[in-house]
Design an enzyme around this catalytic site. Structure first.
Site, PDB file in Angstrom:
ATOM      1  N   HIS D  16       0.155  -3.107 -11.659  1.00 52.17           N
ATOM      2  CA  HIS D  16       0.767  -2.777 -13.420  1.00 52.17           C
ATOM      3  C   HIS D  16      -0.384  -4.563 -13.922  1.00 52.17           C
ATOM      4  CE1 HIS D  16       4.762  -4.572 -14.465  1.00 52.17           C
ATOM      5  NE2 HIS D  16       3.880  -6.201 -13.204  1.00 52.17           N
ATOM      6  N   CYS D  35       0.950 -12.909 -15.103  1.00 45.32           N
ATOM      7  CA  CYS D  35       1.369 -11.476 -14.402  1.00 45.32           C
ATOM      8  C   CYS D  35       0.294 -10.647 -15.325  1.00 45.32           C
ATOM      9  CB  CYS D  35       2.489 -10.828 -15.400  1.00 45.32           C
ATOM     10  SG  CYS D  35       4.158 -11.305 -14.646  1.00 45.32           S
ATOM     11  N   HIS D  41      -1.634  -6.637 -10.658  1.00 40.89           N
ATOM     12  CA  HIS D  41      -0.416  -7.574  -8.987  1.00 40.89           C
ATOM     13  C   HIS D  41       0.652  -5.515  -8.739  1.00 40.89           C
ATOM     14  CE1 HIS D  41       1.657  -8.464 -12.623  1.00 40.89           C
ATOM     15  NE2 HIS D  41       3.151  -7.813 -11.864  1.00 40.89           N
ATOM     16  N   HIS D  43       4.058  -4.366  -7.159  1.00 38.42           N
ATOM     17  CA  HIS D  43       5.700  -4.259  -6.995  1.00 38.42           C
ATOM     18  C   HIS D  43       6.465  -2.600  -6.131  1.00 38.42           C
ATOM     19  CE1 HIS D  43       6.152  -7.925  -9.438  1.00 38.42           C
ATOM     20  NE2 HIS D  43       5.830  -7.062 -10.642  1.00 38.42           N
ATOM     21  N   ASP D  81       4.789   6.722  -8.048  1.00 39.69           N
ATOM     22  CA  ASP D  81       4.491   5.922  -7.114  1.00 39.69           C
ATOM     23  C   ASP D  81       3.131   5.776  -6.787  1.00 39.69           C
ATOM     24  OD1 ASP D  81       5.572   4.673  -4.745  1.00 39.69           O
ATOM     25  OD2 ASP D  81       5.355   7.052  -3.722  1.00 39.69           O
ATOM     26  N   HIS D  82       2.829   4.645  -5.893  1.00 41.61           N
ATOM     27  CA  HIS D  82       1.419   4.707  -5.534  1.00 41.61           C
ATOM     28  C   HIS D  82       0.607   5.011  -6.786  1.00 41.61           C
ATOM     29  CE1 HIS D  82       3.689   4.808  -1.460  1.00 41.61           C
ATOM     30  NE2 HIS D  82       2.799   3.778  -0.662  1.00 41.61           N
ATOM     31  N   GLU D 126      12.479  -4.304 -10.786  1.00 42.31           N
ATOM     32  CA  GLU D 126      11.184  -5.000 -10.314  1.00 42.31           C
ATOM     33  C   GLU D 126      11.170  -6.117  -9.294  1.00 42.31           C
ATOM     34  OE1 GLU D 126       8.244  -4.887 -13.881  1.00 42.31           O
ATOM     35  OE2 GLU D 126       8.487  -6.752 -13.829  1.00 42.31           O
TER      36      GLU D 126
END
Lengths: 137, 137, 137, 137, 137, 137
Positions: D16, D35, D41, D43, D81-82, D126
């Site tokens: 994100h 951020c 970047h 998580h 996801d991914h 996170e």
């Protein structure tokens, strides 16, 4: 018989001050920073004791981990848990209680205590980000 | 706007002795056991600081967790990390440094420090098996 | 006095089979899947026992966590550790040993056992991804 | 019947960028710091989904956690996801992908999806030090 | 090309009884204690499978961990998950199901299954404090 | 002097896309699956940096872990934290950012940076189930 390494994880809490009594206050502060607090600080330590050997055909064990736990509890953990490494622990007398020196001192006690099993490795966690390992070298 | 609770986990190491100076040695030993070691012991503490509020439309944050971290670091963690709760911490003077008393003292400091956000809950872990919670009641 | 919640985490290992003896084999398989294995399976359970109350002025404790540990060990953990929930545990007789039913059974035992402290919450982890909570409702 | 809360923990990885497109670059940097990296970047997120209800007498379950896992996987995890929260996720379109906004979006999807069980709480981690909770308020 | 070790962690739940059928009841109790419960107990096992080799220039992988996961799932985990090591697992027939014997049995299956990659190490956790390692010696 | 291995654990968050630009889209999808998302995904990485050497008699340290942390932070973590491995990291230019390739790139930077201490091992966790190790071979 196959040779396997078996590990028992132990936990204890202790206080310490990391400093060299032959250093000046300035040297100790420069070298050890906040670990040099003369009023002590402390940690929840985690210790992994690993022994290696052939599997016993009769028991399926290298060494009963309950027996290993009892040895480590009696020989090491009971002497340091809820203690001050600098003041309360005879085998640390005159030794700077860094994790490195603590793990070597533990090794000297545990290596003969676990025979005929062979002590293979100790791992000592001082915080969630710092740990040390020793294999008797 | 929806109301969300956001938490920042902090960590510090400290020494303490759990005892009541108005008790006799026998009473202290009977009440506090090995936590009464006059030479201190210590812990790696873990502290979860939770604040609650509406999501800010401009930032998507209830409270920037980096700012919450800085507040907790400046107001609490820097005063107790690598310290002795009995000897080094002004706001614990005259208070038995159990986890219960520590968490209430932290609350008194942090509640006004995080305004206008609302401090909702503190959780303090003393060991991997023992923790306490406080919500200002 | 401030009211704080204090928690002791306990651990035990047990076997169980999740099935309803009044169901047919087909119903049990459809409902419980691999948890219905007639030869049992097992878990490392983790149990958090939380009690709530005012801080005692003399001790700084809500309830000595060593005492709470001893109560939970004697009343619950010693009866289920290294046991089979379906076969070995009297208070689970006739009850399907899901985590939900286990936690309610634990509550019935522990609520009177911790008085005058007030049992506030139990959390029972069955795997690293599944846990249940109960507050007596 | 006793009312118990049951939780399934899920995990996913995503990228994100946390920024407000109506802000200037300077405002975004001042508000969101690293951020705000325009190249993203990411998580490893951890999501705890808790539902509450009476124990079913026939199954001993509040809600079969395997079924809850399948619902959350199909309705939420498989969509993020991914993925990139800013670019790939329809229900985050036009929303700053902070943990706060993500958890509220998840709630809107999951609350009707778990009926007749009652969604009680979501917790979204996170990082190992930052997490948010939402209960529909 | 550099040689790297890559590890996939797997998890499963199983029941077992640790005893030697050629021992008397007294010998089994003296040797295995509560692990000898004839009604079984169980664990959440954690298994780390490590293979070693050169990095493939085309993929950047030693071995795709998703493929390693599928191999271990098909060859080992699906045969033991939610099973009884003594009753349900063909490759443990006649073997005392200690962690030591289980890990050697897993090695015999996995070593040929991961070729041409080289199985380097298995680690099997039985509880949060007990684990064993095997490297084929 | 005894030789001990000391480890500092570091953490960072990053985005990446795992693909080979010389492959067709079909080949990339077949080889890398969801890790090939052109819009990126990301992870919370955990990196264990281990150096080995004799204990210094004056300090009790192999290498002050605060100094090791500063080296790793300056030379590696600050270059990858909250970054995109494919777009933002000069030393990954033209390299597929698998964990295997990342750990080898970190080794090349850290081995000279920690002298005269000897870099012994790096471990890089990409998820809670996947990690890679490298020792310079």
């Amino acid at each position: 018989m196959p040779r396997v390494t078996v590990t028992r994880r132990m936990r204890f809490n202790a206080a310490h001050r990391v400093f060299n009594p032959s250093f000046s206050d300035e040297e100790n502060n420069a070298t050890f920073g906040k670990c040099n607090n003369p009023n002590w600080h402390g940690h929840n330590y985690m210790l992994d004791v690993s022994v290696e050997g052939p599997i016993d055909a009769g028991t399926g064990y290298v060494l009963d981990l309950a027996r290993l736990r009892d040895i480590v509890e009696a020989q090491v953990v009971s002497l340091v848990d809820h203690k001050n490494f600098n003041l309360d622990v005879p085998f640390m007398k005159g030794v700077i209680p860094t994790a490195e020196n603590v793990i070597v001192a533990f090794w000297k006690i545990l290596e003969p205590a676990v025979t005929p099993a062979k002590l293979q490795r100790l791992v000592l966690w001082e915080t969630e980000n710092n740990y040390v390992e020793y294999s008797g070298d």
